[in-house]
Scaffold this motif. Sequence first.
Motif, PDB file in Angstrom:
ATOM      1  N   ASN B 113       0.829  -1.195   0.000  1.00  0.00           N
ATOM      2  CA  ASN B 113       0.000   0.000   0.000  1.00  0.00           C
ATOM      3  C   ASN B 113       0.872   1.257   0.000  1.00  0.00           C
ATOM      4  O   ASN B 113       1.798   1.396   0.810  1.00  0.00           O
ATOM      5  CB  ASN B 113      -0.900  -0.035   1.243  1.00  0.00           C
ATOM      6  CG  ASN B 113      -1.947   1.046   1.225  1.00  0.00           C
ATOM      7  OD1 ASN B 113      -1.632   2.234   1.247  1.00  0.00           O
ATOM      8  ND2 ASN B 113      -3.202   0.642   1.187  1.00  0.00           N
ATOM      9  N   HIS B 114       0.542   2.172  -0.884  1.00  0.00           N
ATOM     10  CA  HIS B 114       1.318   3.401  -1.029  1.00  0.00           C
ATOM     11  C   HIS B 114       1.328   4.231   0.265  1.00  0.00           C
ATOM     12  O   HIS B 114       2.355   4.790   0.647  1.00  0.00           O
ATOM     13  CB  HIS B 114       0.717   4.210  -2.175  1.00  0.00           C
ATOM     14  CG  HIS B 114       1.380   5.517  -2.440  1.00  0.00           C
ATOM     15  ND1 HIS B 114       2.529   5.624  -3.182  1.00  0.00           N
ATOM     16  CD2 HIS B 114       1.064   6.782  -2.073  1.00  0.00           C
ATOM     17  CE1 HIS B 114       2.889   6.892  -3.253  1.00  0.00           C
ATOM     18  NE2 HIS B 114       2.017   7.620  -2.584  1.00  0.00           N
ATOM     19  N   LEU B 115       0.201   4.313   0.936  1.00  0.00           N
ATOM     20  CA  LEU B 115       0.112   5.140   2.143  1.00  0.00           C
ATOM     21  C   LEU B 115       0.928   4.525   3.291  1.00  0.00           C
ATOM     22  O   LEU B 115       1.649   5.227   4.000  1.00  0.00           O
ATOM     23  CB  LEU B 115      -1.348   5.321   2.568  1.00  0.00           C
ATOM     24  CG  LEU B 115      -2.229   6.004   1.517  1.00  0.00           C
ATOM     25  CD1 LEU B 115      -3.674   6.046   1.986  1.00  0.00           C
ATOM     26  CD2 LEU B 115      -1.734   7.407   1.225  1.00  0.00           C
ATOM     27  N   SER B 117       3.454   2.736   2.890  1.00  0.00           N
ATOM     28  CA  SER B 117       4.864   2.934   2.516  1.00  0.00           C
ATOM     29  C   SER B 117       5.358   4.311   2.938  1.00  0.00           C
ATOM     30  O   SER B 117       6.493   4.460   3.389  1.00  0.00           O
ATOM     31  CB  SER B 117       5.043   2.777   1.000  1.00  0.00           C
ATOM     32  OG  SER B 117       4.645   1.501   0.565  1.00  0.00           O
ATOM     33  N   HIS B 118       4.497   5.328   2.781  1.00  0.00           N
ATOM     34  CA  HIS B 118       4.873   6.681   3.214  1.00  0.00           C
ATOM     35  C   HIS B 118       5.193   6.715   4.709  1.00  0.00           C
ATOM     36  O   HIS B 118       6.011   7.516   5.155  1.00  0.00           O
ATOM     37  CB  HIS B 118       3.716   7.658   2.963  1.00  0.00           C
ATOM     38  CG  HIS B 118       3.786   8.365   1.641  1.00  0.00           C
ATOM     39  ND1 HIS B 118       4.874   9.090   1.240  1.00  0.00           N
ATOM     40  CD2 HIS B 118       2.879   8.467   0.635  1.00  0.00           C
ATOM     41  CE1 HIS B 118       4.644   9.617   0.040  1.00  0.00           C
ATOM     42  NE2 HIS B 118       3.442   9.246  -0.352  1.00  0.00           N
ATOM     43  N   ILE B 119       4.522   5.885   5.495  1.00  0.00           N
ATOM     44  CA  ILE B 119       4.793   5.824   6.931  1.00  0.00           C
ATOM     45  C   ILE B 119       6.080   5.043   7.180  1.00  0.00           C
ATOM     46  O   ILE B 119       6.970   5.476   7.915  1.00  0.00           O
ATOM     47  CB  ILE B 119       3.616   5.152   7.682  1.00  0.00           C
ATOM     48  CG1 ILE B 119       2.309   5.915   7.429  1.00  0.00           C
ATOM     49  CG2 ILE B 119       3.928   5.065   9.176  1.00  0.00           C
ATOM     50  CD1 ILE B 119       1.068   5.226   8.005  1.00  0.00           C
ATOM     51  N   VAL B 138       0.557  13.989   4.192  1.00  0.00           N
ATOM     52  CA  VAL B 138       0.071  15.155   3.466  1.00  0.00           C
ATOM     53  C   VAL B 138       0.843  15.312   2.168  1.00  0.00           C
ATOM     54  O   VAL B 138       2.062  15.409   2.162  1.00  0.00           O
ATOM     55  CB  VAL B 138       0.193  16.441   4.311  1.00  0.00           C
ATOM     56  CG1 VAL B 138      -1.013  16.586   5.203  1.00  0.00           C
ATOM     57  CG2 VAL B 138       1.459  16.455   5.151  1.00  0.00           C
ATOM     58  N   SER B 139       0.101  15.307   1.047  1.00  0.00           N
ATOM     59  CA  SER B 139       0.744  15.463  -0.258  1.00  0.00           C
ATOM     60  C   SER B 139      -0.299  15.972  -1.233  1.00  0.00           C
ATOM     61  O   SER B 139      -1.418  16.321  -0.841  1.00  0.00           O
ATOM     62  CB  SER B 139       1.281  14.119  -0.744  1.00  0.00           C
ATOM     63  OG  SER B 139       0.209  13.318  -1.186  1.00  0.00           O
ATOM     64  N   GLY B 140       0.074  15.995  -2.515  1.00  0.00           N
ATOM     65  CA  GLY B 140      -0.881  16.416  -3.534  1.00  0.00           C
ATOM     66  C   GLY B 140      -2.018  15.424  -3.699  1.00  0.00           C
ATOM     67  O   GLY B 140      -3.075  15.752  -4.225  1.00  0.00           O
ATOM     68  N   GLY B 141      -1.820  14.202  -3.250  1.00  0.00           N
ATOM     69  CA  GLY B 141      -2.839  13.172  -3.415  1.00  0.00           C
ATOM     70  C   GLY B 141      -3.537  12.777  -2.131  1.00  0.00           C
ATOM     71  O   GLY B 141      -4.627  12.235  -2.157  1.00  0.00           O
ATOM     72  N   HIS B 142      -2.899  13.037  -0.990  1.00  0.00           N
ATOM     73  CA  HIS B 142      -3.518  12.580   0.259  1.00  0.00           C
ATOM     74  C   HIS B 142      -3.359  13.576   1.391  1.00  0.00           C
ATOM     75  O   HIS B 142      -2.410  14.337   1.441  1.00  0.00           O
ATOM     76  CB  HIS B 142      -2.974  11.214   0.703  1.00  0.00           C
ATOM     77  CG  HIS B 142      -1.779  10.723  -0.048  1.00  0.00           C
ATOM     78  ND1 HIS B 142      -1.915  10.001  -1.209  1.00  0.00           N
ATOM     79  CD2 HIS B 142      -0.461  10.859   0.161  1.00  0.00           C
ATOM     80  CE1 HIS B 142      -0.717   9.722  -1.669  1.00  0.00           C
ATOM     81  NE2 HIS B 142       0.185  10.228  -0.870  1.00  0.00           N
ATOM     82  N   SER B 143      -4.321  13.543   2.310  1.00  0.00           N
ATOM     83  CA  SER B 143      -4.238  14.236   3.600  1.00  0.00           C
ATOM     84  C   SER B 143      -4.957  13.323   4.573  1.00  0.00           C
ATOM     85  O   SER B 143      -6.175  13.298   4.602  1.00  0.00           O
ATOM     86  CB  SER B 143      -4.969  15.577   3.561  1.00  0.00           C
ATOM     87  OG  SER B 143      -4.510  16.354   2.483  1.00  0.00           O
ATOM     88  N   THR B 307       8.614  12.671  -0.375  1.00  0.00           N
ATOM     89  CA  THR B 307       7.909  12.635  -1.660  1.00  0.00           C
ATOM     90  C   THR B 307       7.871  11.188  -2.141  1.00  0.00           C
ATOM     91  O   THR B 307       8.521  10.318  -1.578  1.00  0.00           O
ATOM     92  CB  THR B 307       8.635  13.512  -2.692  1.00  0.00           C
ATOM     93  OG1 THR B 307      10.015  13.152  -2.695  1.00  0.00           O
ATOM     94  CG2 THR B 307       8.510  14.977  -2.342  1.00  0.00           C
ATOM     95  N   ASP B 308       7.087  10.914  -3.194  1.00  0.00           N
ATOM     96  CA  ASP B 308       6.951   9.538  -3.672  1.00  0.00           C
ATOM     97  C   ASP B 308       8.305   9.015  -4.157  1.00  0.00           C
ATOM     98  O   ASP B 308       9.005   9.698  -4.905  1.00  0.00           O
ATOM     99  CB  ASP B 308       5.942   9.484  -4.827  1.00  0.00           C
ATOM    100  CG  ASP B 308       4.528   9.774  -4.352  1.00  0.00           C
ATOM    101  OD1 ASP B 308       4.313   9.819  -3.123  1.00  0.00           O
ATOM    102  OD2 ASP B 308       3.651   9.948  -5.210  1.00  0.00           O
ATOM    103  N   ASN B 309       8.656   7.816  -3.726  1.00  0.00           N
ATOM    104  CA  ASN B 309       9.934   7.229  -4.119  1.00  0.00           C
ATOM    105  C   ASN B 309       9.873   5.715  -3.950  1.00  0.00           C
ATOM    106  O   ASN B 309       8.959   5.180  -3.322  1.00  0.00           O
ATOM    107  CB  ASN B 309      11.064   7.827  -3.258  1.00  0.00           C
ATOM    108  CG  ASN B 309      10.867   7.517  -1.795  1.00  0.00           C
ATOM    109  OD1 ASN B 309      11.059   6.395  -1.346  1.00  0.00           O
ATOM    110  ND2 ASN B 309      10.425   8.512  -1.031  1.00  0.00           N
TER     111      ASN B 309
HETATM  112 ZN    ZN Z   1       2.315   9.621  -2.120  1.00  0.00          ZN
END
Ligand code: ZN
Lengths: 217, 367
Positions: B113-115, B117-119, B138-143, B307-309
Motif C-alpha cells: 500500500n502506497h500510504l 509505505s509513506h509511513i 500530506v501530499s498532492g494526493g492525500h491528507s 515525496t513519492d519514491n
Molecule cells: Zn504519495
Amino acid sequence: MLLLALDTATPAVTAALHDGRTVLAESSSVDARRHGELLLPAVDRVLAEAGVKLDAVTQIVVGTGPGPYTGLRVGLMTAMTFGSALGTPVHGLCTLDGLAYASGLEGDFVVATDARRKEVYWARYDGSRTRVTEPAVDRPAEIAEQVAGLPAVGAGALLYPDTFPDARAPEHVSAGALAALAAEKLAAGEELTEPRPLYLRRPDAQVPKNYKVVTPK
Amino acid sequence: MADEPLVLGIETSCDETGVGIVRGTTLLADAVASSVDEHARFGGVVPEVASRAHLEAMVPTIERALKDAGVSARDLDGISVTAGPGLAGALLVGVSAAKAYAYALGKPLYGVNHLASHICVDQLEHGPLPEPTMALLVSGGHSSLLLSADITSDVRPLGATIDDAAGEAFDKIARVLNLGFPGGPVIDRYAKEGDPNAIAFPRGLTGPRDPAYDFSFSGLKTAVARWIEAKRNAGEDVPVRDVSASFQEAVVDVLTRKAVRACKDEGVEHLMIGGGVAANSRLRALAQERCDKAGIQLRVPRPKLCTDNGAMVAALGAEMVARGRSASDWDLSADSSLPVTEPHVPGHAHTHSHDHVHETAKDNLYG
Ligand SMILES: [Zn+2]
C-alpha cells in the motif's frame, strides 16, 4: 532458439513459446480489462507446459501495438523487464503484422483492430507477410474508400461492417502467430524493431479539474 | 546486519518512477525519474503522460538503483511494488515491471500500500517505527491521519480530507498567484518573507461540532482566491509574500493541531509526518513546537524520502519479509482505490475471507 512471444495490444492476453520450428505452448484468453492480472500467469503456464524456465528463453518478442494504451503497456513492460533481469534480447513486432500473418491471406487485404472512441487501428497488406502502409488510427467511414473491396481481418473489421463488408477471422492476435512470424524473420536475418509502443495518438491532455484562475495575468 | 532482508521496491502511483533498494531499515539506493516537467505546462499531473513516462523510465531506473546500491539482483530477498492507491494506468506499469522482475529472478513479490509505505519510509531515517505510531500523511494526493499499530498488518484511518488534498490546495493557490506548478515549494519560499498573521484565512473543520480528525481545504482555497480577486479588482498589488504566509499558516495550523490532538486522544507518543507536503518548512517547525509542548516525539524523514519514491516501497517490502507476511500472487492487480487498511495484498491462499473485497475494489482500471 527458444522464443517467448507476448501480446496485450488487443483484448486477447496471449503468450507463446516457439523453438524456431513450431509453437511449443500457447495460452490466450480474451478479457480487455484484466491484461495486468492475466499475463504473468499465462507466461507461467506456457513455460510449465514446455517444461522450461524463463532463463532458457533466448529471444523475447512483444507486440508493439497499436492498441489501447493501458493494456499495451502491460506486455511491453513485462517483456522489457524480463530482458533486463535475464539479459535476454527483446524485440518488438507490430501487432497488426501478427494478425496479418495468422490470416494466411494472399493478395491485398486490410487488418483493423478496435481503437475505441469509434476508431480503428489499421494497415494494408500485400500477402500475409508484407505490410504496405504504416499503421494508422482513423474513423472507419474516413478510410472507406481506401479499403473498399478488400477483405479485412481483426475485431475492428468485424465491428464496422459498413466499412468492412468482407470481415474475417482472426478477431484477435495470437502470440503463437506473432512468435512464428518473428522466428521466420529472425531466421531470414531480418531486423525486428525496438520494443517501443505504437501509440499513434498524442496523450490526452486531460488535466485534473482546474481551479479557474480568477484574474488573468 | 547482513541477514536483514534485501528488497527492491518499485513506485509508480503518480508522476515519479521510483526504484529503491533497502537492507532491513538501511537505505542503499533511491533512484527516481520524474515526469513533473512534462506535466508543469498542464498545471497538474496528466495520467497518460505519467504512464508513458513510467514505461520509458522503468528499466533504466531499476538498473541505476542496483548500480547505486552495489548489489546484484540475484541477492535480493524480494521485490515490492505499490499496488495502490494511485493512478490506475500508472500503477499498472509498475506492477507489471515488478511481477516480471520477481518472476524472472525467482523472488517473492509483495504488492504493498502506497500510504503505508509513506509511513514505513521513516524506518530508513529514524530506525524501527515505534508501535503504535500516529502518521500525518500530506501530499498532492492525500491528507490523512492514520494510526499504525503494526505497519505490515494494522493501519487504522482516523481522518482524511473531505475535499482537496493539502498539496492540491498549495498547487491551486500557486496557480491563482501565477507562481507555477508544483505550488508547495514556491509558496514555502515566498511565505518565509511574509507575515503569517497578515490575513486571517479560515481554518476548515475546526468548530466544536466538526469531525475531530477530518480536513477540508476547499473553503480556505476559495477564501484565498476571493481575497486575491478583490485586491486585483481594486487595482491594488497582491502582497504575494503575505498571502503565501497567511495561507500556509492556515493549512499547517489545522494539520498540526489535529495531529497532536489525535496523539493525545489515543495516547500515542510518536507522530510521524510524511508525504510531499512534509517538506514544507513551516509545517515542520510548527509540528516540532506543538509536539514539544505536548511531550510527543516527532519523526519527519528528510524531504527526499517524504515525496513519492521507491525506497519507501522497499522499506515496507523489507518489513513484510522480516515479519514473514505472505507474498502476493502472480495475478496481483493494480488497485487504484486500495484501502489503507490493507498494508499489502497477500496471495489468495491466505485470504479467502477477503476475496470478495478484491473483486469489488477494482474500478475503472482501463477507464
Ligand atoms: Zn504519495
